[in-house]
Design a protein around this motif. Structure first.
Motif, PDB file in Angstrom:
ATOM      1  N   PHE A 155       0.816  -1.213   0.000  1.00  0.00           N
ATOM      2  CA  PHE A 155       0.000   0.000   0.000  1.00  0.00           C
ATOM      3  C   PHE A 155       0.850   1.263   0.000  1.00  0.00           C
ATOM      4  O   PHE A 155       0.315   2.372   0.126  1.00  0.00           O
ATOM      5  N   SER A 156       2.162   1.136  -0.114  1.00  0.00           N
ATOM      6  CA  SER A 156       3.036   2.310  -0.010  1.00  0.00           C
ATOM      7  C   SER A 156       2.726   3.347  -1.084  1.00  0.00           C
ATOM      8  O   SER A 156       2.807   4.557  -0.837  1.00  0.00           O
ATOM      9  N   SER A 157       2.360   2.892  -2.282  1.00  0.00           N
ATOM     10  CA  SER A 157       2.058   3.856  -3.349  1.00  0.00           C
ATOM     11  C   SER A 157       0.816   4.676  -3.008  1.00  0.00           C
ATOM     12  O   SER A 157       0.744   5.875  -3.313  1.00  0.00           O
ATOM     13  N   ILE A 158      -0.174   4.029  -2.375  1.00  0.00           N
ATOM     14  CA  ILE A 158      -1.373   4.754  -1.931  1.00  0.00           C
ATOM     15  C   ILE A 158      -0.995   5.804  -0.897  1.00  0.00           C
ATOM     16  O   ILE A 158      -1.394   6.970  -0.987  1.00  0.00           O
ATOM     17  N   ALA A 192      -8.659   8.612   3.726  1.00  0.00           N
ATOM     18  CA  ALA A 192      -8.356   8.336   2.316  1.00  0.00           C
ATOM     19  C   ALA A 192      -7.502   7.084   2.171  1.00  0.00           C
ATOM     20  O   ALA A 192      -7.780   6.213   1.333  1.00  0.00           O
ATOM     21  N   VAL A 193      -6.446   6.974   2.988  1.00  0.00           N
ATOM     22  CA  VAL A 193      -5.559   5.815   2.894  1.00  0.00           C
ATOM     23  C   VAL A 193      -6.302   4.533   3.248  1.00  0.00           C
ATOM     24  O   VAL A 193      -6.213   3.521   2.535  1.00  0.00           O
ATOM     25  N   THR A 194      -7.067   4.574   4.357  1.00  0.00           N
ATOM     26  CA  THR A 194      -7.782   3.368   4.793  1.00  0.00           C
ATOM     27  C   THR A 194      -8.866   2.981   3.792  1.00  0.00           C
ATOM     28  O   THR A 194      -9.053   1.793   3.497  1.00  0.00           O
ATOM     29  N   SER A 195      -9.577   3.971   3.255  1.00  0.00           N
ATOM     30  CA  SER A 195     -10.632   3.692   2.277  1.00  0.00           C
ATOM     31  C   SER A 195     -10.060   3.017   1.038  1.00  0.00           C
ATOM     32  O   SER A 195     -10.599   2.015   0.546  1.00  0.00           O
ATOM     33  N   ARG A 196      -8.960   3.553   0.529  1.00  0.00           N
ATOM     34  CA  ARG A 196      -8.378   2.987  -0.691  1.00  0.00           C
ATOM     35  C   ARG A 196      -7.771   1.613  -0.442  1.00  0.00           C
ATOM     36  O   ARG A 196      -7.847   0.736  -1.294  1.00  0.00           O
ATOM     37  N   ALA A 197      -7.169   1.435   0.743  1.00  0.00           N
ATOM     38  CA  ALA A 197      -6.617   0.118   1.064  1.00  0.00           C
ATOM     39  C   ALA A 197      -7.723  -0.916   1.261  1.00  0.00           C
ATOM     40  O   ALA A 197      -7.575  -2.085   0.898  1.00  0.00           O
ATOM     41  N   ALA A 463       2.884   2.803  10.079  1.00  0.00           N
ATOM     42  CA  ALA A 463       3.620   3.072   8.841  1.00  0.00           C
ATOM     43  C   ALA A 463       3.169   4.394   8.226  1.00  0.00           C
ATOM     44  O   ALA A 463       4.002   5.190   7.758  1.00  0.00           O
ATOM     45  N   ASN A 464       1.879   4.653   8.244  1.00  0.00           N
ATOM     46  CA  ASN A 464       1.366   5.902   7.685  1.00  0.00           C
ATOM     47  C   ASN A 464       1.678   7.095   8.573  1.00  0.00           C
ATOM     48  O   ASN A 464       1.914   8.206   8.083  1.00  0.00           O
TER      49      ASN A 464
END
Length: 513
Positions: A155-158, A192-197, A463-464
């Protein structure tokens, strides 16, 4: 003659036996009577009032503060009554260790509130599932598949893209010296990060879904009131909490059903090849693959998929945002600490390169100390999620009745002056050279819990946190608006499920030279 003598002897023997019988019975009673066990002392706690119990002791201040104050009077294990609910409050590392290690298996259940049954699919996910085969299976899926280190790296790219978006917004505001509402920015980033992941890049229902999660949190207090008091008081009717919870459940059902259907269609078109190493695979993809492969001890249904995704989303949004909010608050309030962290990030990132690699994160030693100290002083969950014991047991000489609802006040433990020197001060250096970490082995430091019920998503969240903090410190200098003094920054807490700031963190960003 002989007969008379024999009869006389019988009478004498009988008399002796009759005389001796009470003595013999007394001796036998003493010999056979079990050794009396010393009685356990009753659980200490404040006296309670009729109907409301100890509710009046919690008014006027955050719950974790009030419980800490009571614990200083009544001790580290304390019984409390809230309406018709009986609680046991734990406020020391020794007692926490007994609950989460010594008797961890016994305390592996969690209470499921009526609202949890309604909105969280009756505990069909992980967070509130009853301990047993299904919970163990879901735990393995989360730790080995959904939230593994490999998956988090994928998920690093997200994360990088969302960091870039946030930095662009901050840069735009910095040109006009407009204050940045970091509280709002951190929540947007985390969502945003959690939604996309969880759901993939094309998540059309973000605002509606996040709004439902927020309302679910806000209804928590009213739901607790409804659970505390008997039905004849009509608390539920007055607040309408159950009706509103059912509406949130319908909203989640509609959105999650549509998401699953969209993923099913895409999987069918791509021949189920959606888990390659060259693309980002979201949580729903992973769960649907596991569901279709079968071979599980407990079959994975769509209800389980929805419940697991909801658990991860709820647990992964507010928590990361709160950690970021308090970390930046402490850095703004302590300019010398901020300067030291900035020097490290600018040195490690070599002029703020656009992409942070894993080896870069491993070099941010001081920033990790900052995050550790933030989690000590400002844990996102000051009261760990309650546990319930399946059998009666003894904890520090006190008997805990079967089915007790046990709450660990980590906030009280993490600020205990007997454990932490200068406990109220923000000192990242206290962790320098220390073996204390987040993994649940040090019961004076358990921001993510410990034992079987420890949070499985800490790797993903942290990580985020590290990624965004490093970039904010590298690219910008920070100060309070209007020439405000750092030491005057308001650090008042607001407890509402997670422990955020009472007032949003609003600061001025200046691009670094």
């Amino acid at each position: 003659m002989e007969l008379a003598l024999f009869q006389t002897m019988q009478l004498q023997i009988l008399s002796i036996l009759l005389f001796s019988l009470p003595i013999i019975l007394f001796i036998l009673t003493k010999l056979l009577k079990p050794t009396p066990q010393p009685r356990s002392p009753p659980l200490p706690g404040p006296s309670h009032l009729p109907l409301i119990g100890n509710l009046h002791h919690l008014l006027g201040q955050p719950t974790h503060h009030a419980l800490h104050r009571l614990a200083t009077i009544h001790g580290p294990i304390m019984a409390l009554r809230l309406g018709r609910l009986n609680l046991i409050i734990i406020s020391s590392p020794e007692a926490a260790k007994a609950i989460m290690k010594t008797h961890d298996l016994n305390f592996s259940d969690r209470p499921l509130t009526p609202g949890g049954k309604t909105v969280l699919y009756s505990g069909a996910g992980l967070a509130f599932a009853p301990y047993g085969p299904r919970w163990r299976q879901h735990r393995r899926i989360c730790t080995l598949e959904i939230l593994s280190s490999r998956r988090v790296r994928s998920f690093s790219s997200i994360s990088q893209e969302e960091v870039s978006n946030l930095l662009s917004r901050v840069s735009s505001l910095s040109q006009s010296k407009t204050p940045v509402n970091l509280t709002g920015e951190f929540l947007s980033f985390s969502n945003a990060v959690t939604s996309r992941a969880a759901f993939g890049k094309k998540f059309r229902h973000g605002d509606k879904f996040i709004g439902g999660v927020k309302e679910f949190f806000h209804l928590g207090f009213m739901e607790n009131l409804a659970e505390m008091f008997p039905p004849f008081l009509c608390v539920d009717v007055i607040t309408g909490v159950r009706r509103r919870l059912r509406r949130i459940r319908r909203l989640f059902d509609e959105i999650l059903d549509e998401i699953i259907m969209d993923h099913e269609v895409r999987r069918h078109k791509q021949g189920d090849e959606v888990d390659g190493d060259d693309q980002v695979v979201d949580f729903v993809d992973v769960l649907l693959r596991i569901r279709d492969e079968g071979g599980l001890e407990v079959p994975l249904t769509d209800v389980h998929v929805k419940a697991l995704i909801l658990d991860i989303f709820i647990g992964g949004t507010d928590t990361a945002a709160v950690i970021l909010e308090w970390a930046m608050s402490e850095l703004v309030k302590n300019p010398e600490i901020m300067k030291k962290a900035q020097e490290e990030t600018r040195r490690v990132l070599k002029g703020c390169k656009s992409k942070m690699e894993e080896e870069d994160i491993n070099k941010l030693k001081y920033l990790m100390l900052v995050i550790k100290e933030t989690l000590r002083l400002h844990p996102p969950l000051p009261l760990l999620v309650p546990r319930v014991n399946m059998e009666e047991c003894k904890v520090l000489d006190y008997v805990i009745p079967k089915g007790s609802r046990v709450i660990i006040n980590y906030w009280a433990i993490s600020r205990d002056p007997k454990i932490w020197e200068d406990a109220e001060s923000f000192k990242p250096e206290r962790f320098e050279g220390s073996s204390i970490d987040f993994k649940g082995g040090n019961f004076e430091y358990i921001p993510f819990g410990a034992g079987r019920r420890m949070c499985p998503g800490s790797t993903f969240g942290l990580a985020n946190v590290v990624l965004l903090l490093a970039h904010l410190l590298c690219y910008f200098d920070w100060e309070l608006p209007g020439g405000g003094q750092a030491e005057d920054l308001d650090m008042t807490e607001l407890f509402g499920g997670t422990m955020g700031r009472k007032t949003p963190l609003s600061v001025i960003a200046t691009p670094c030279d």
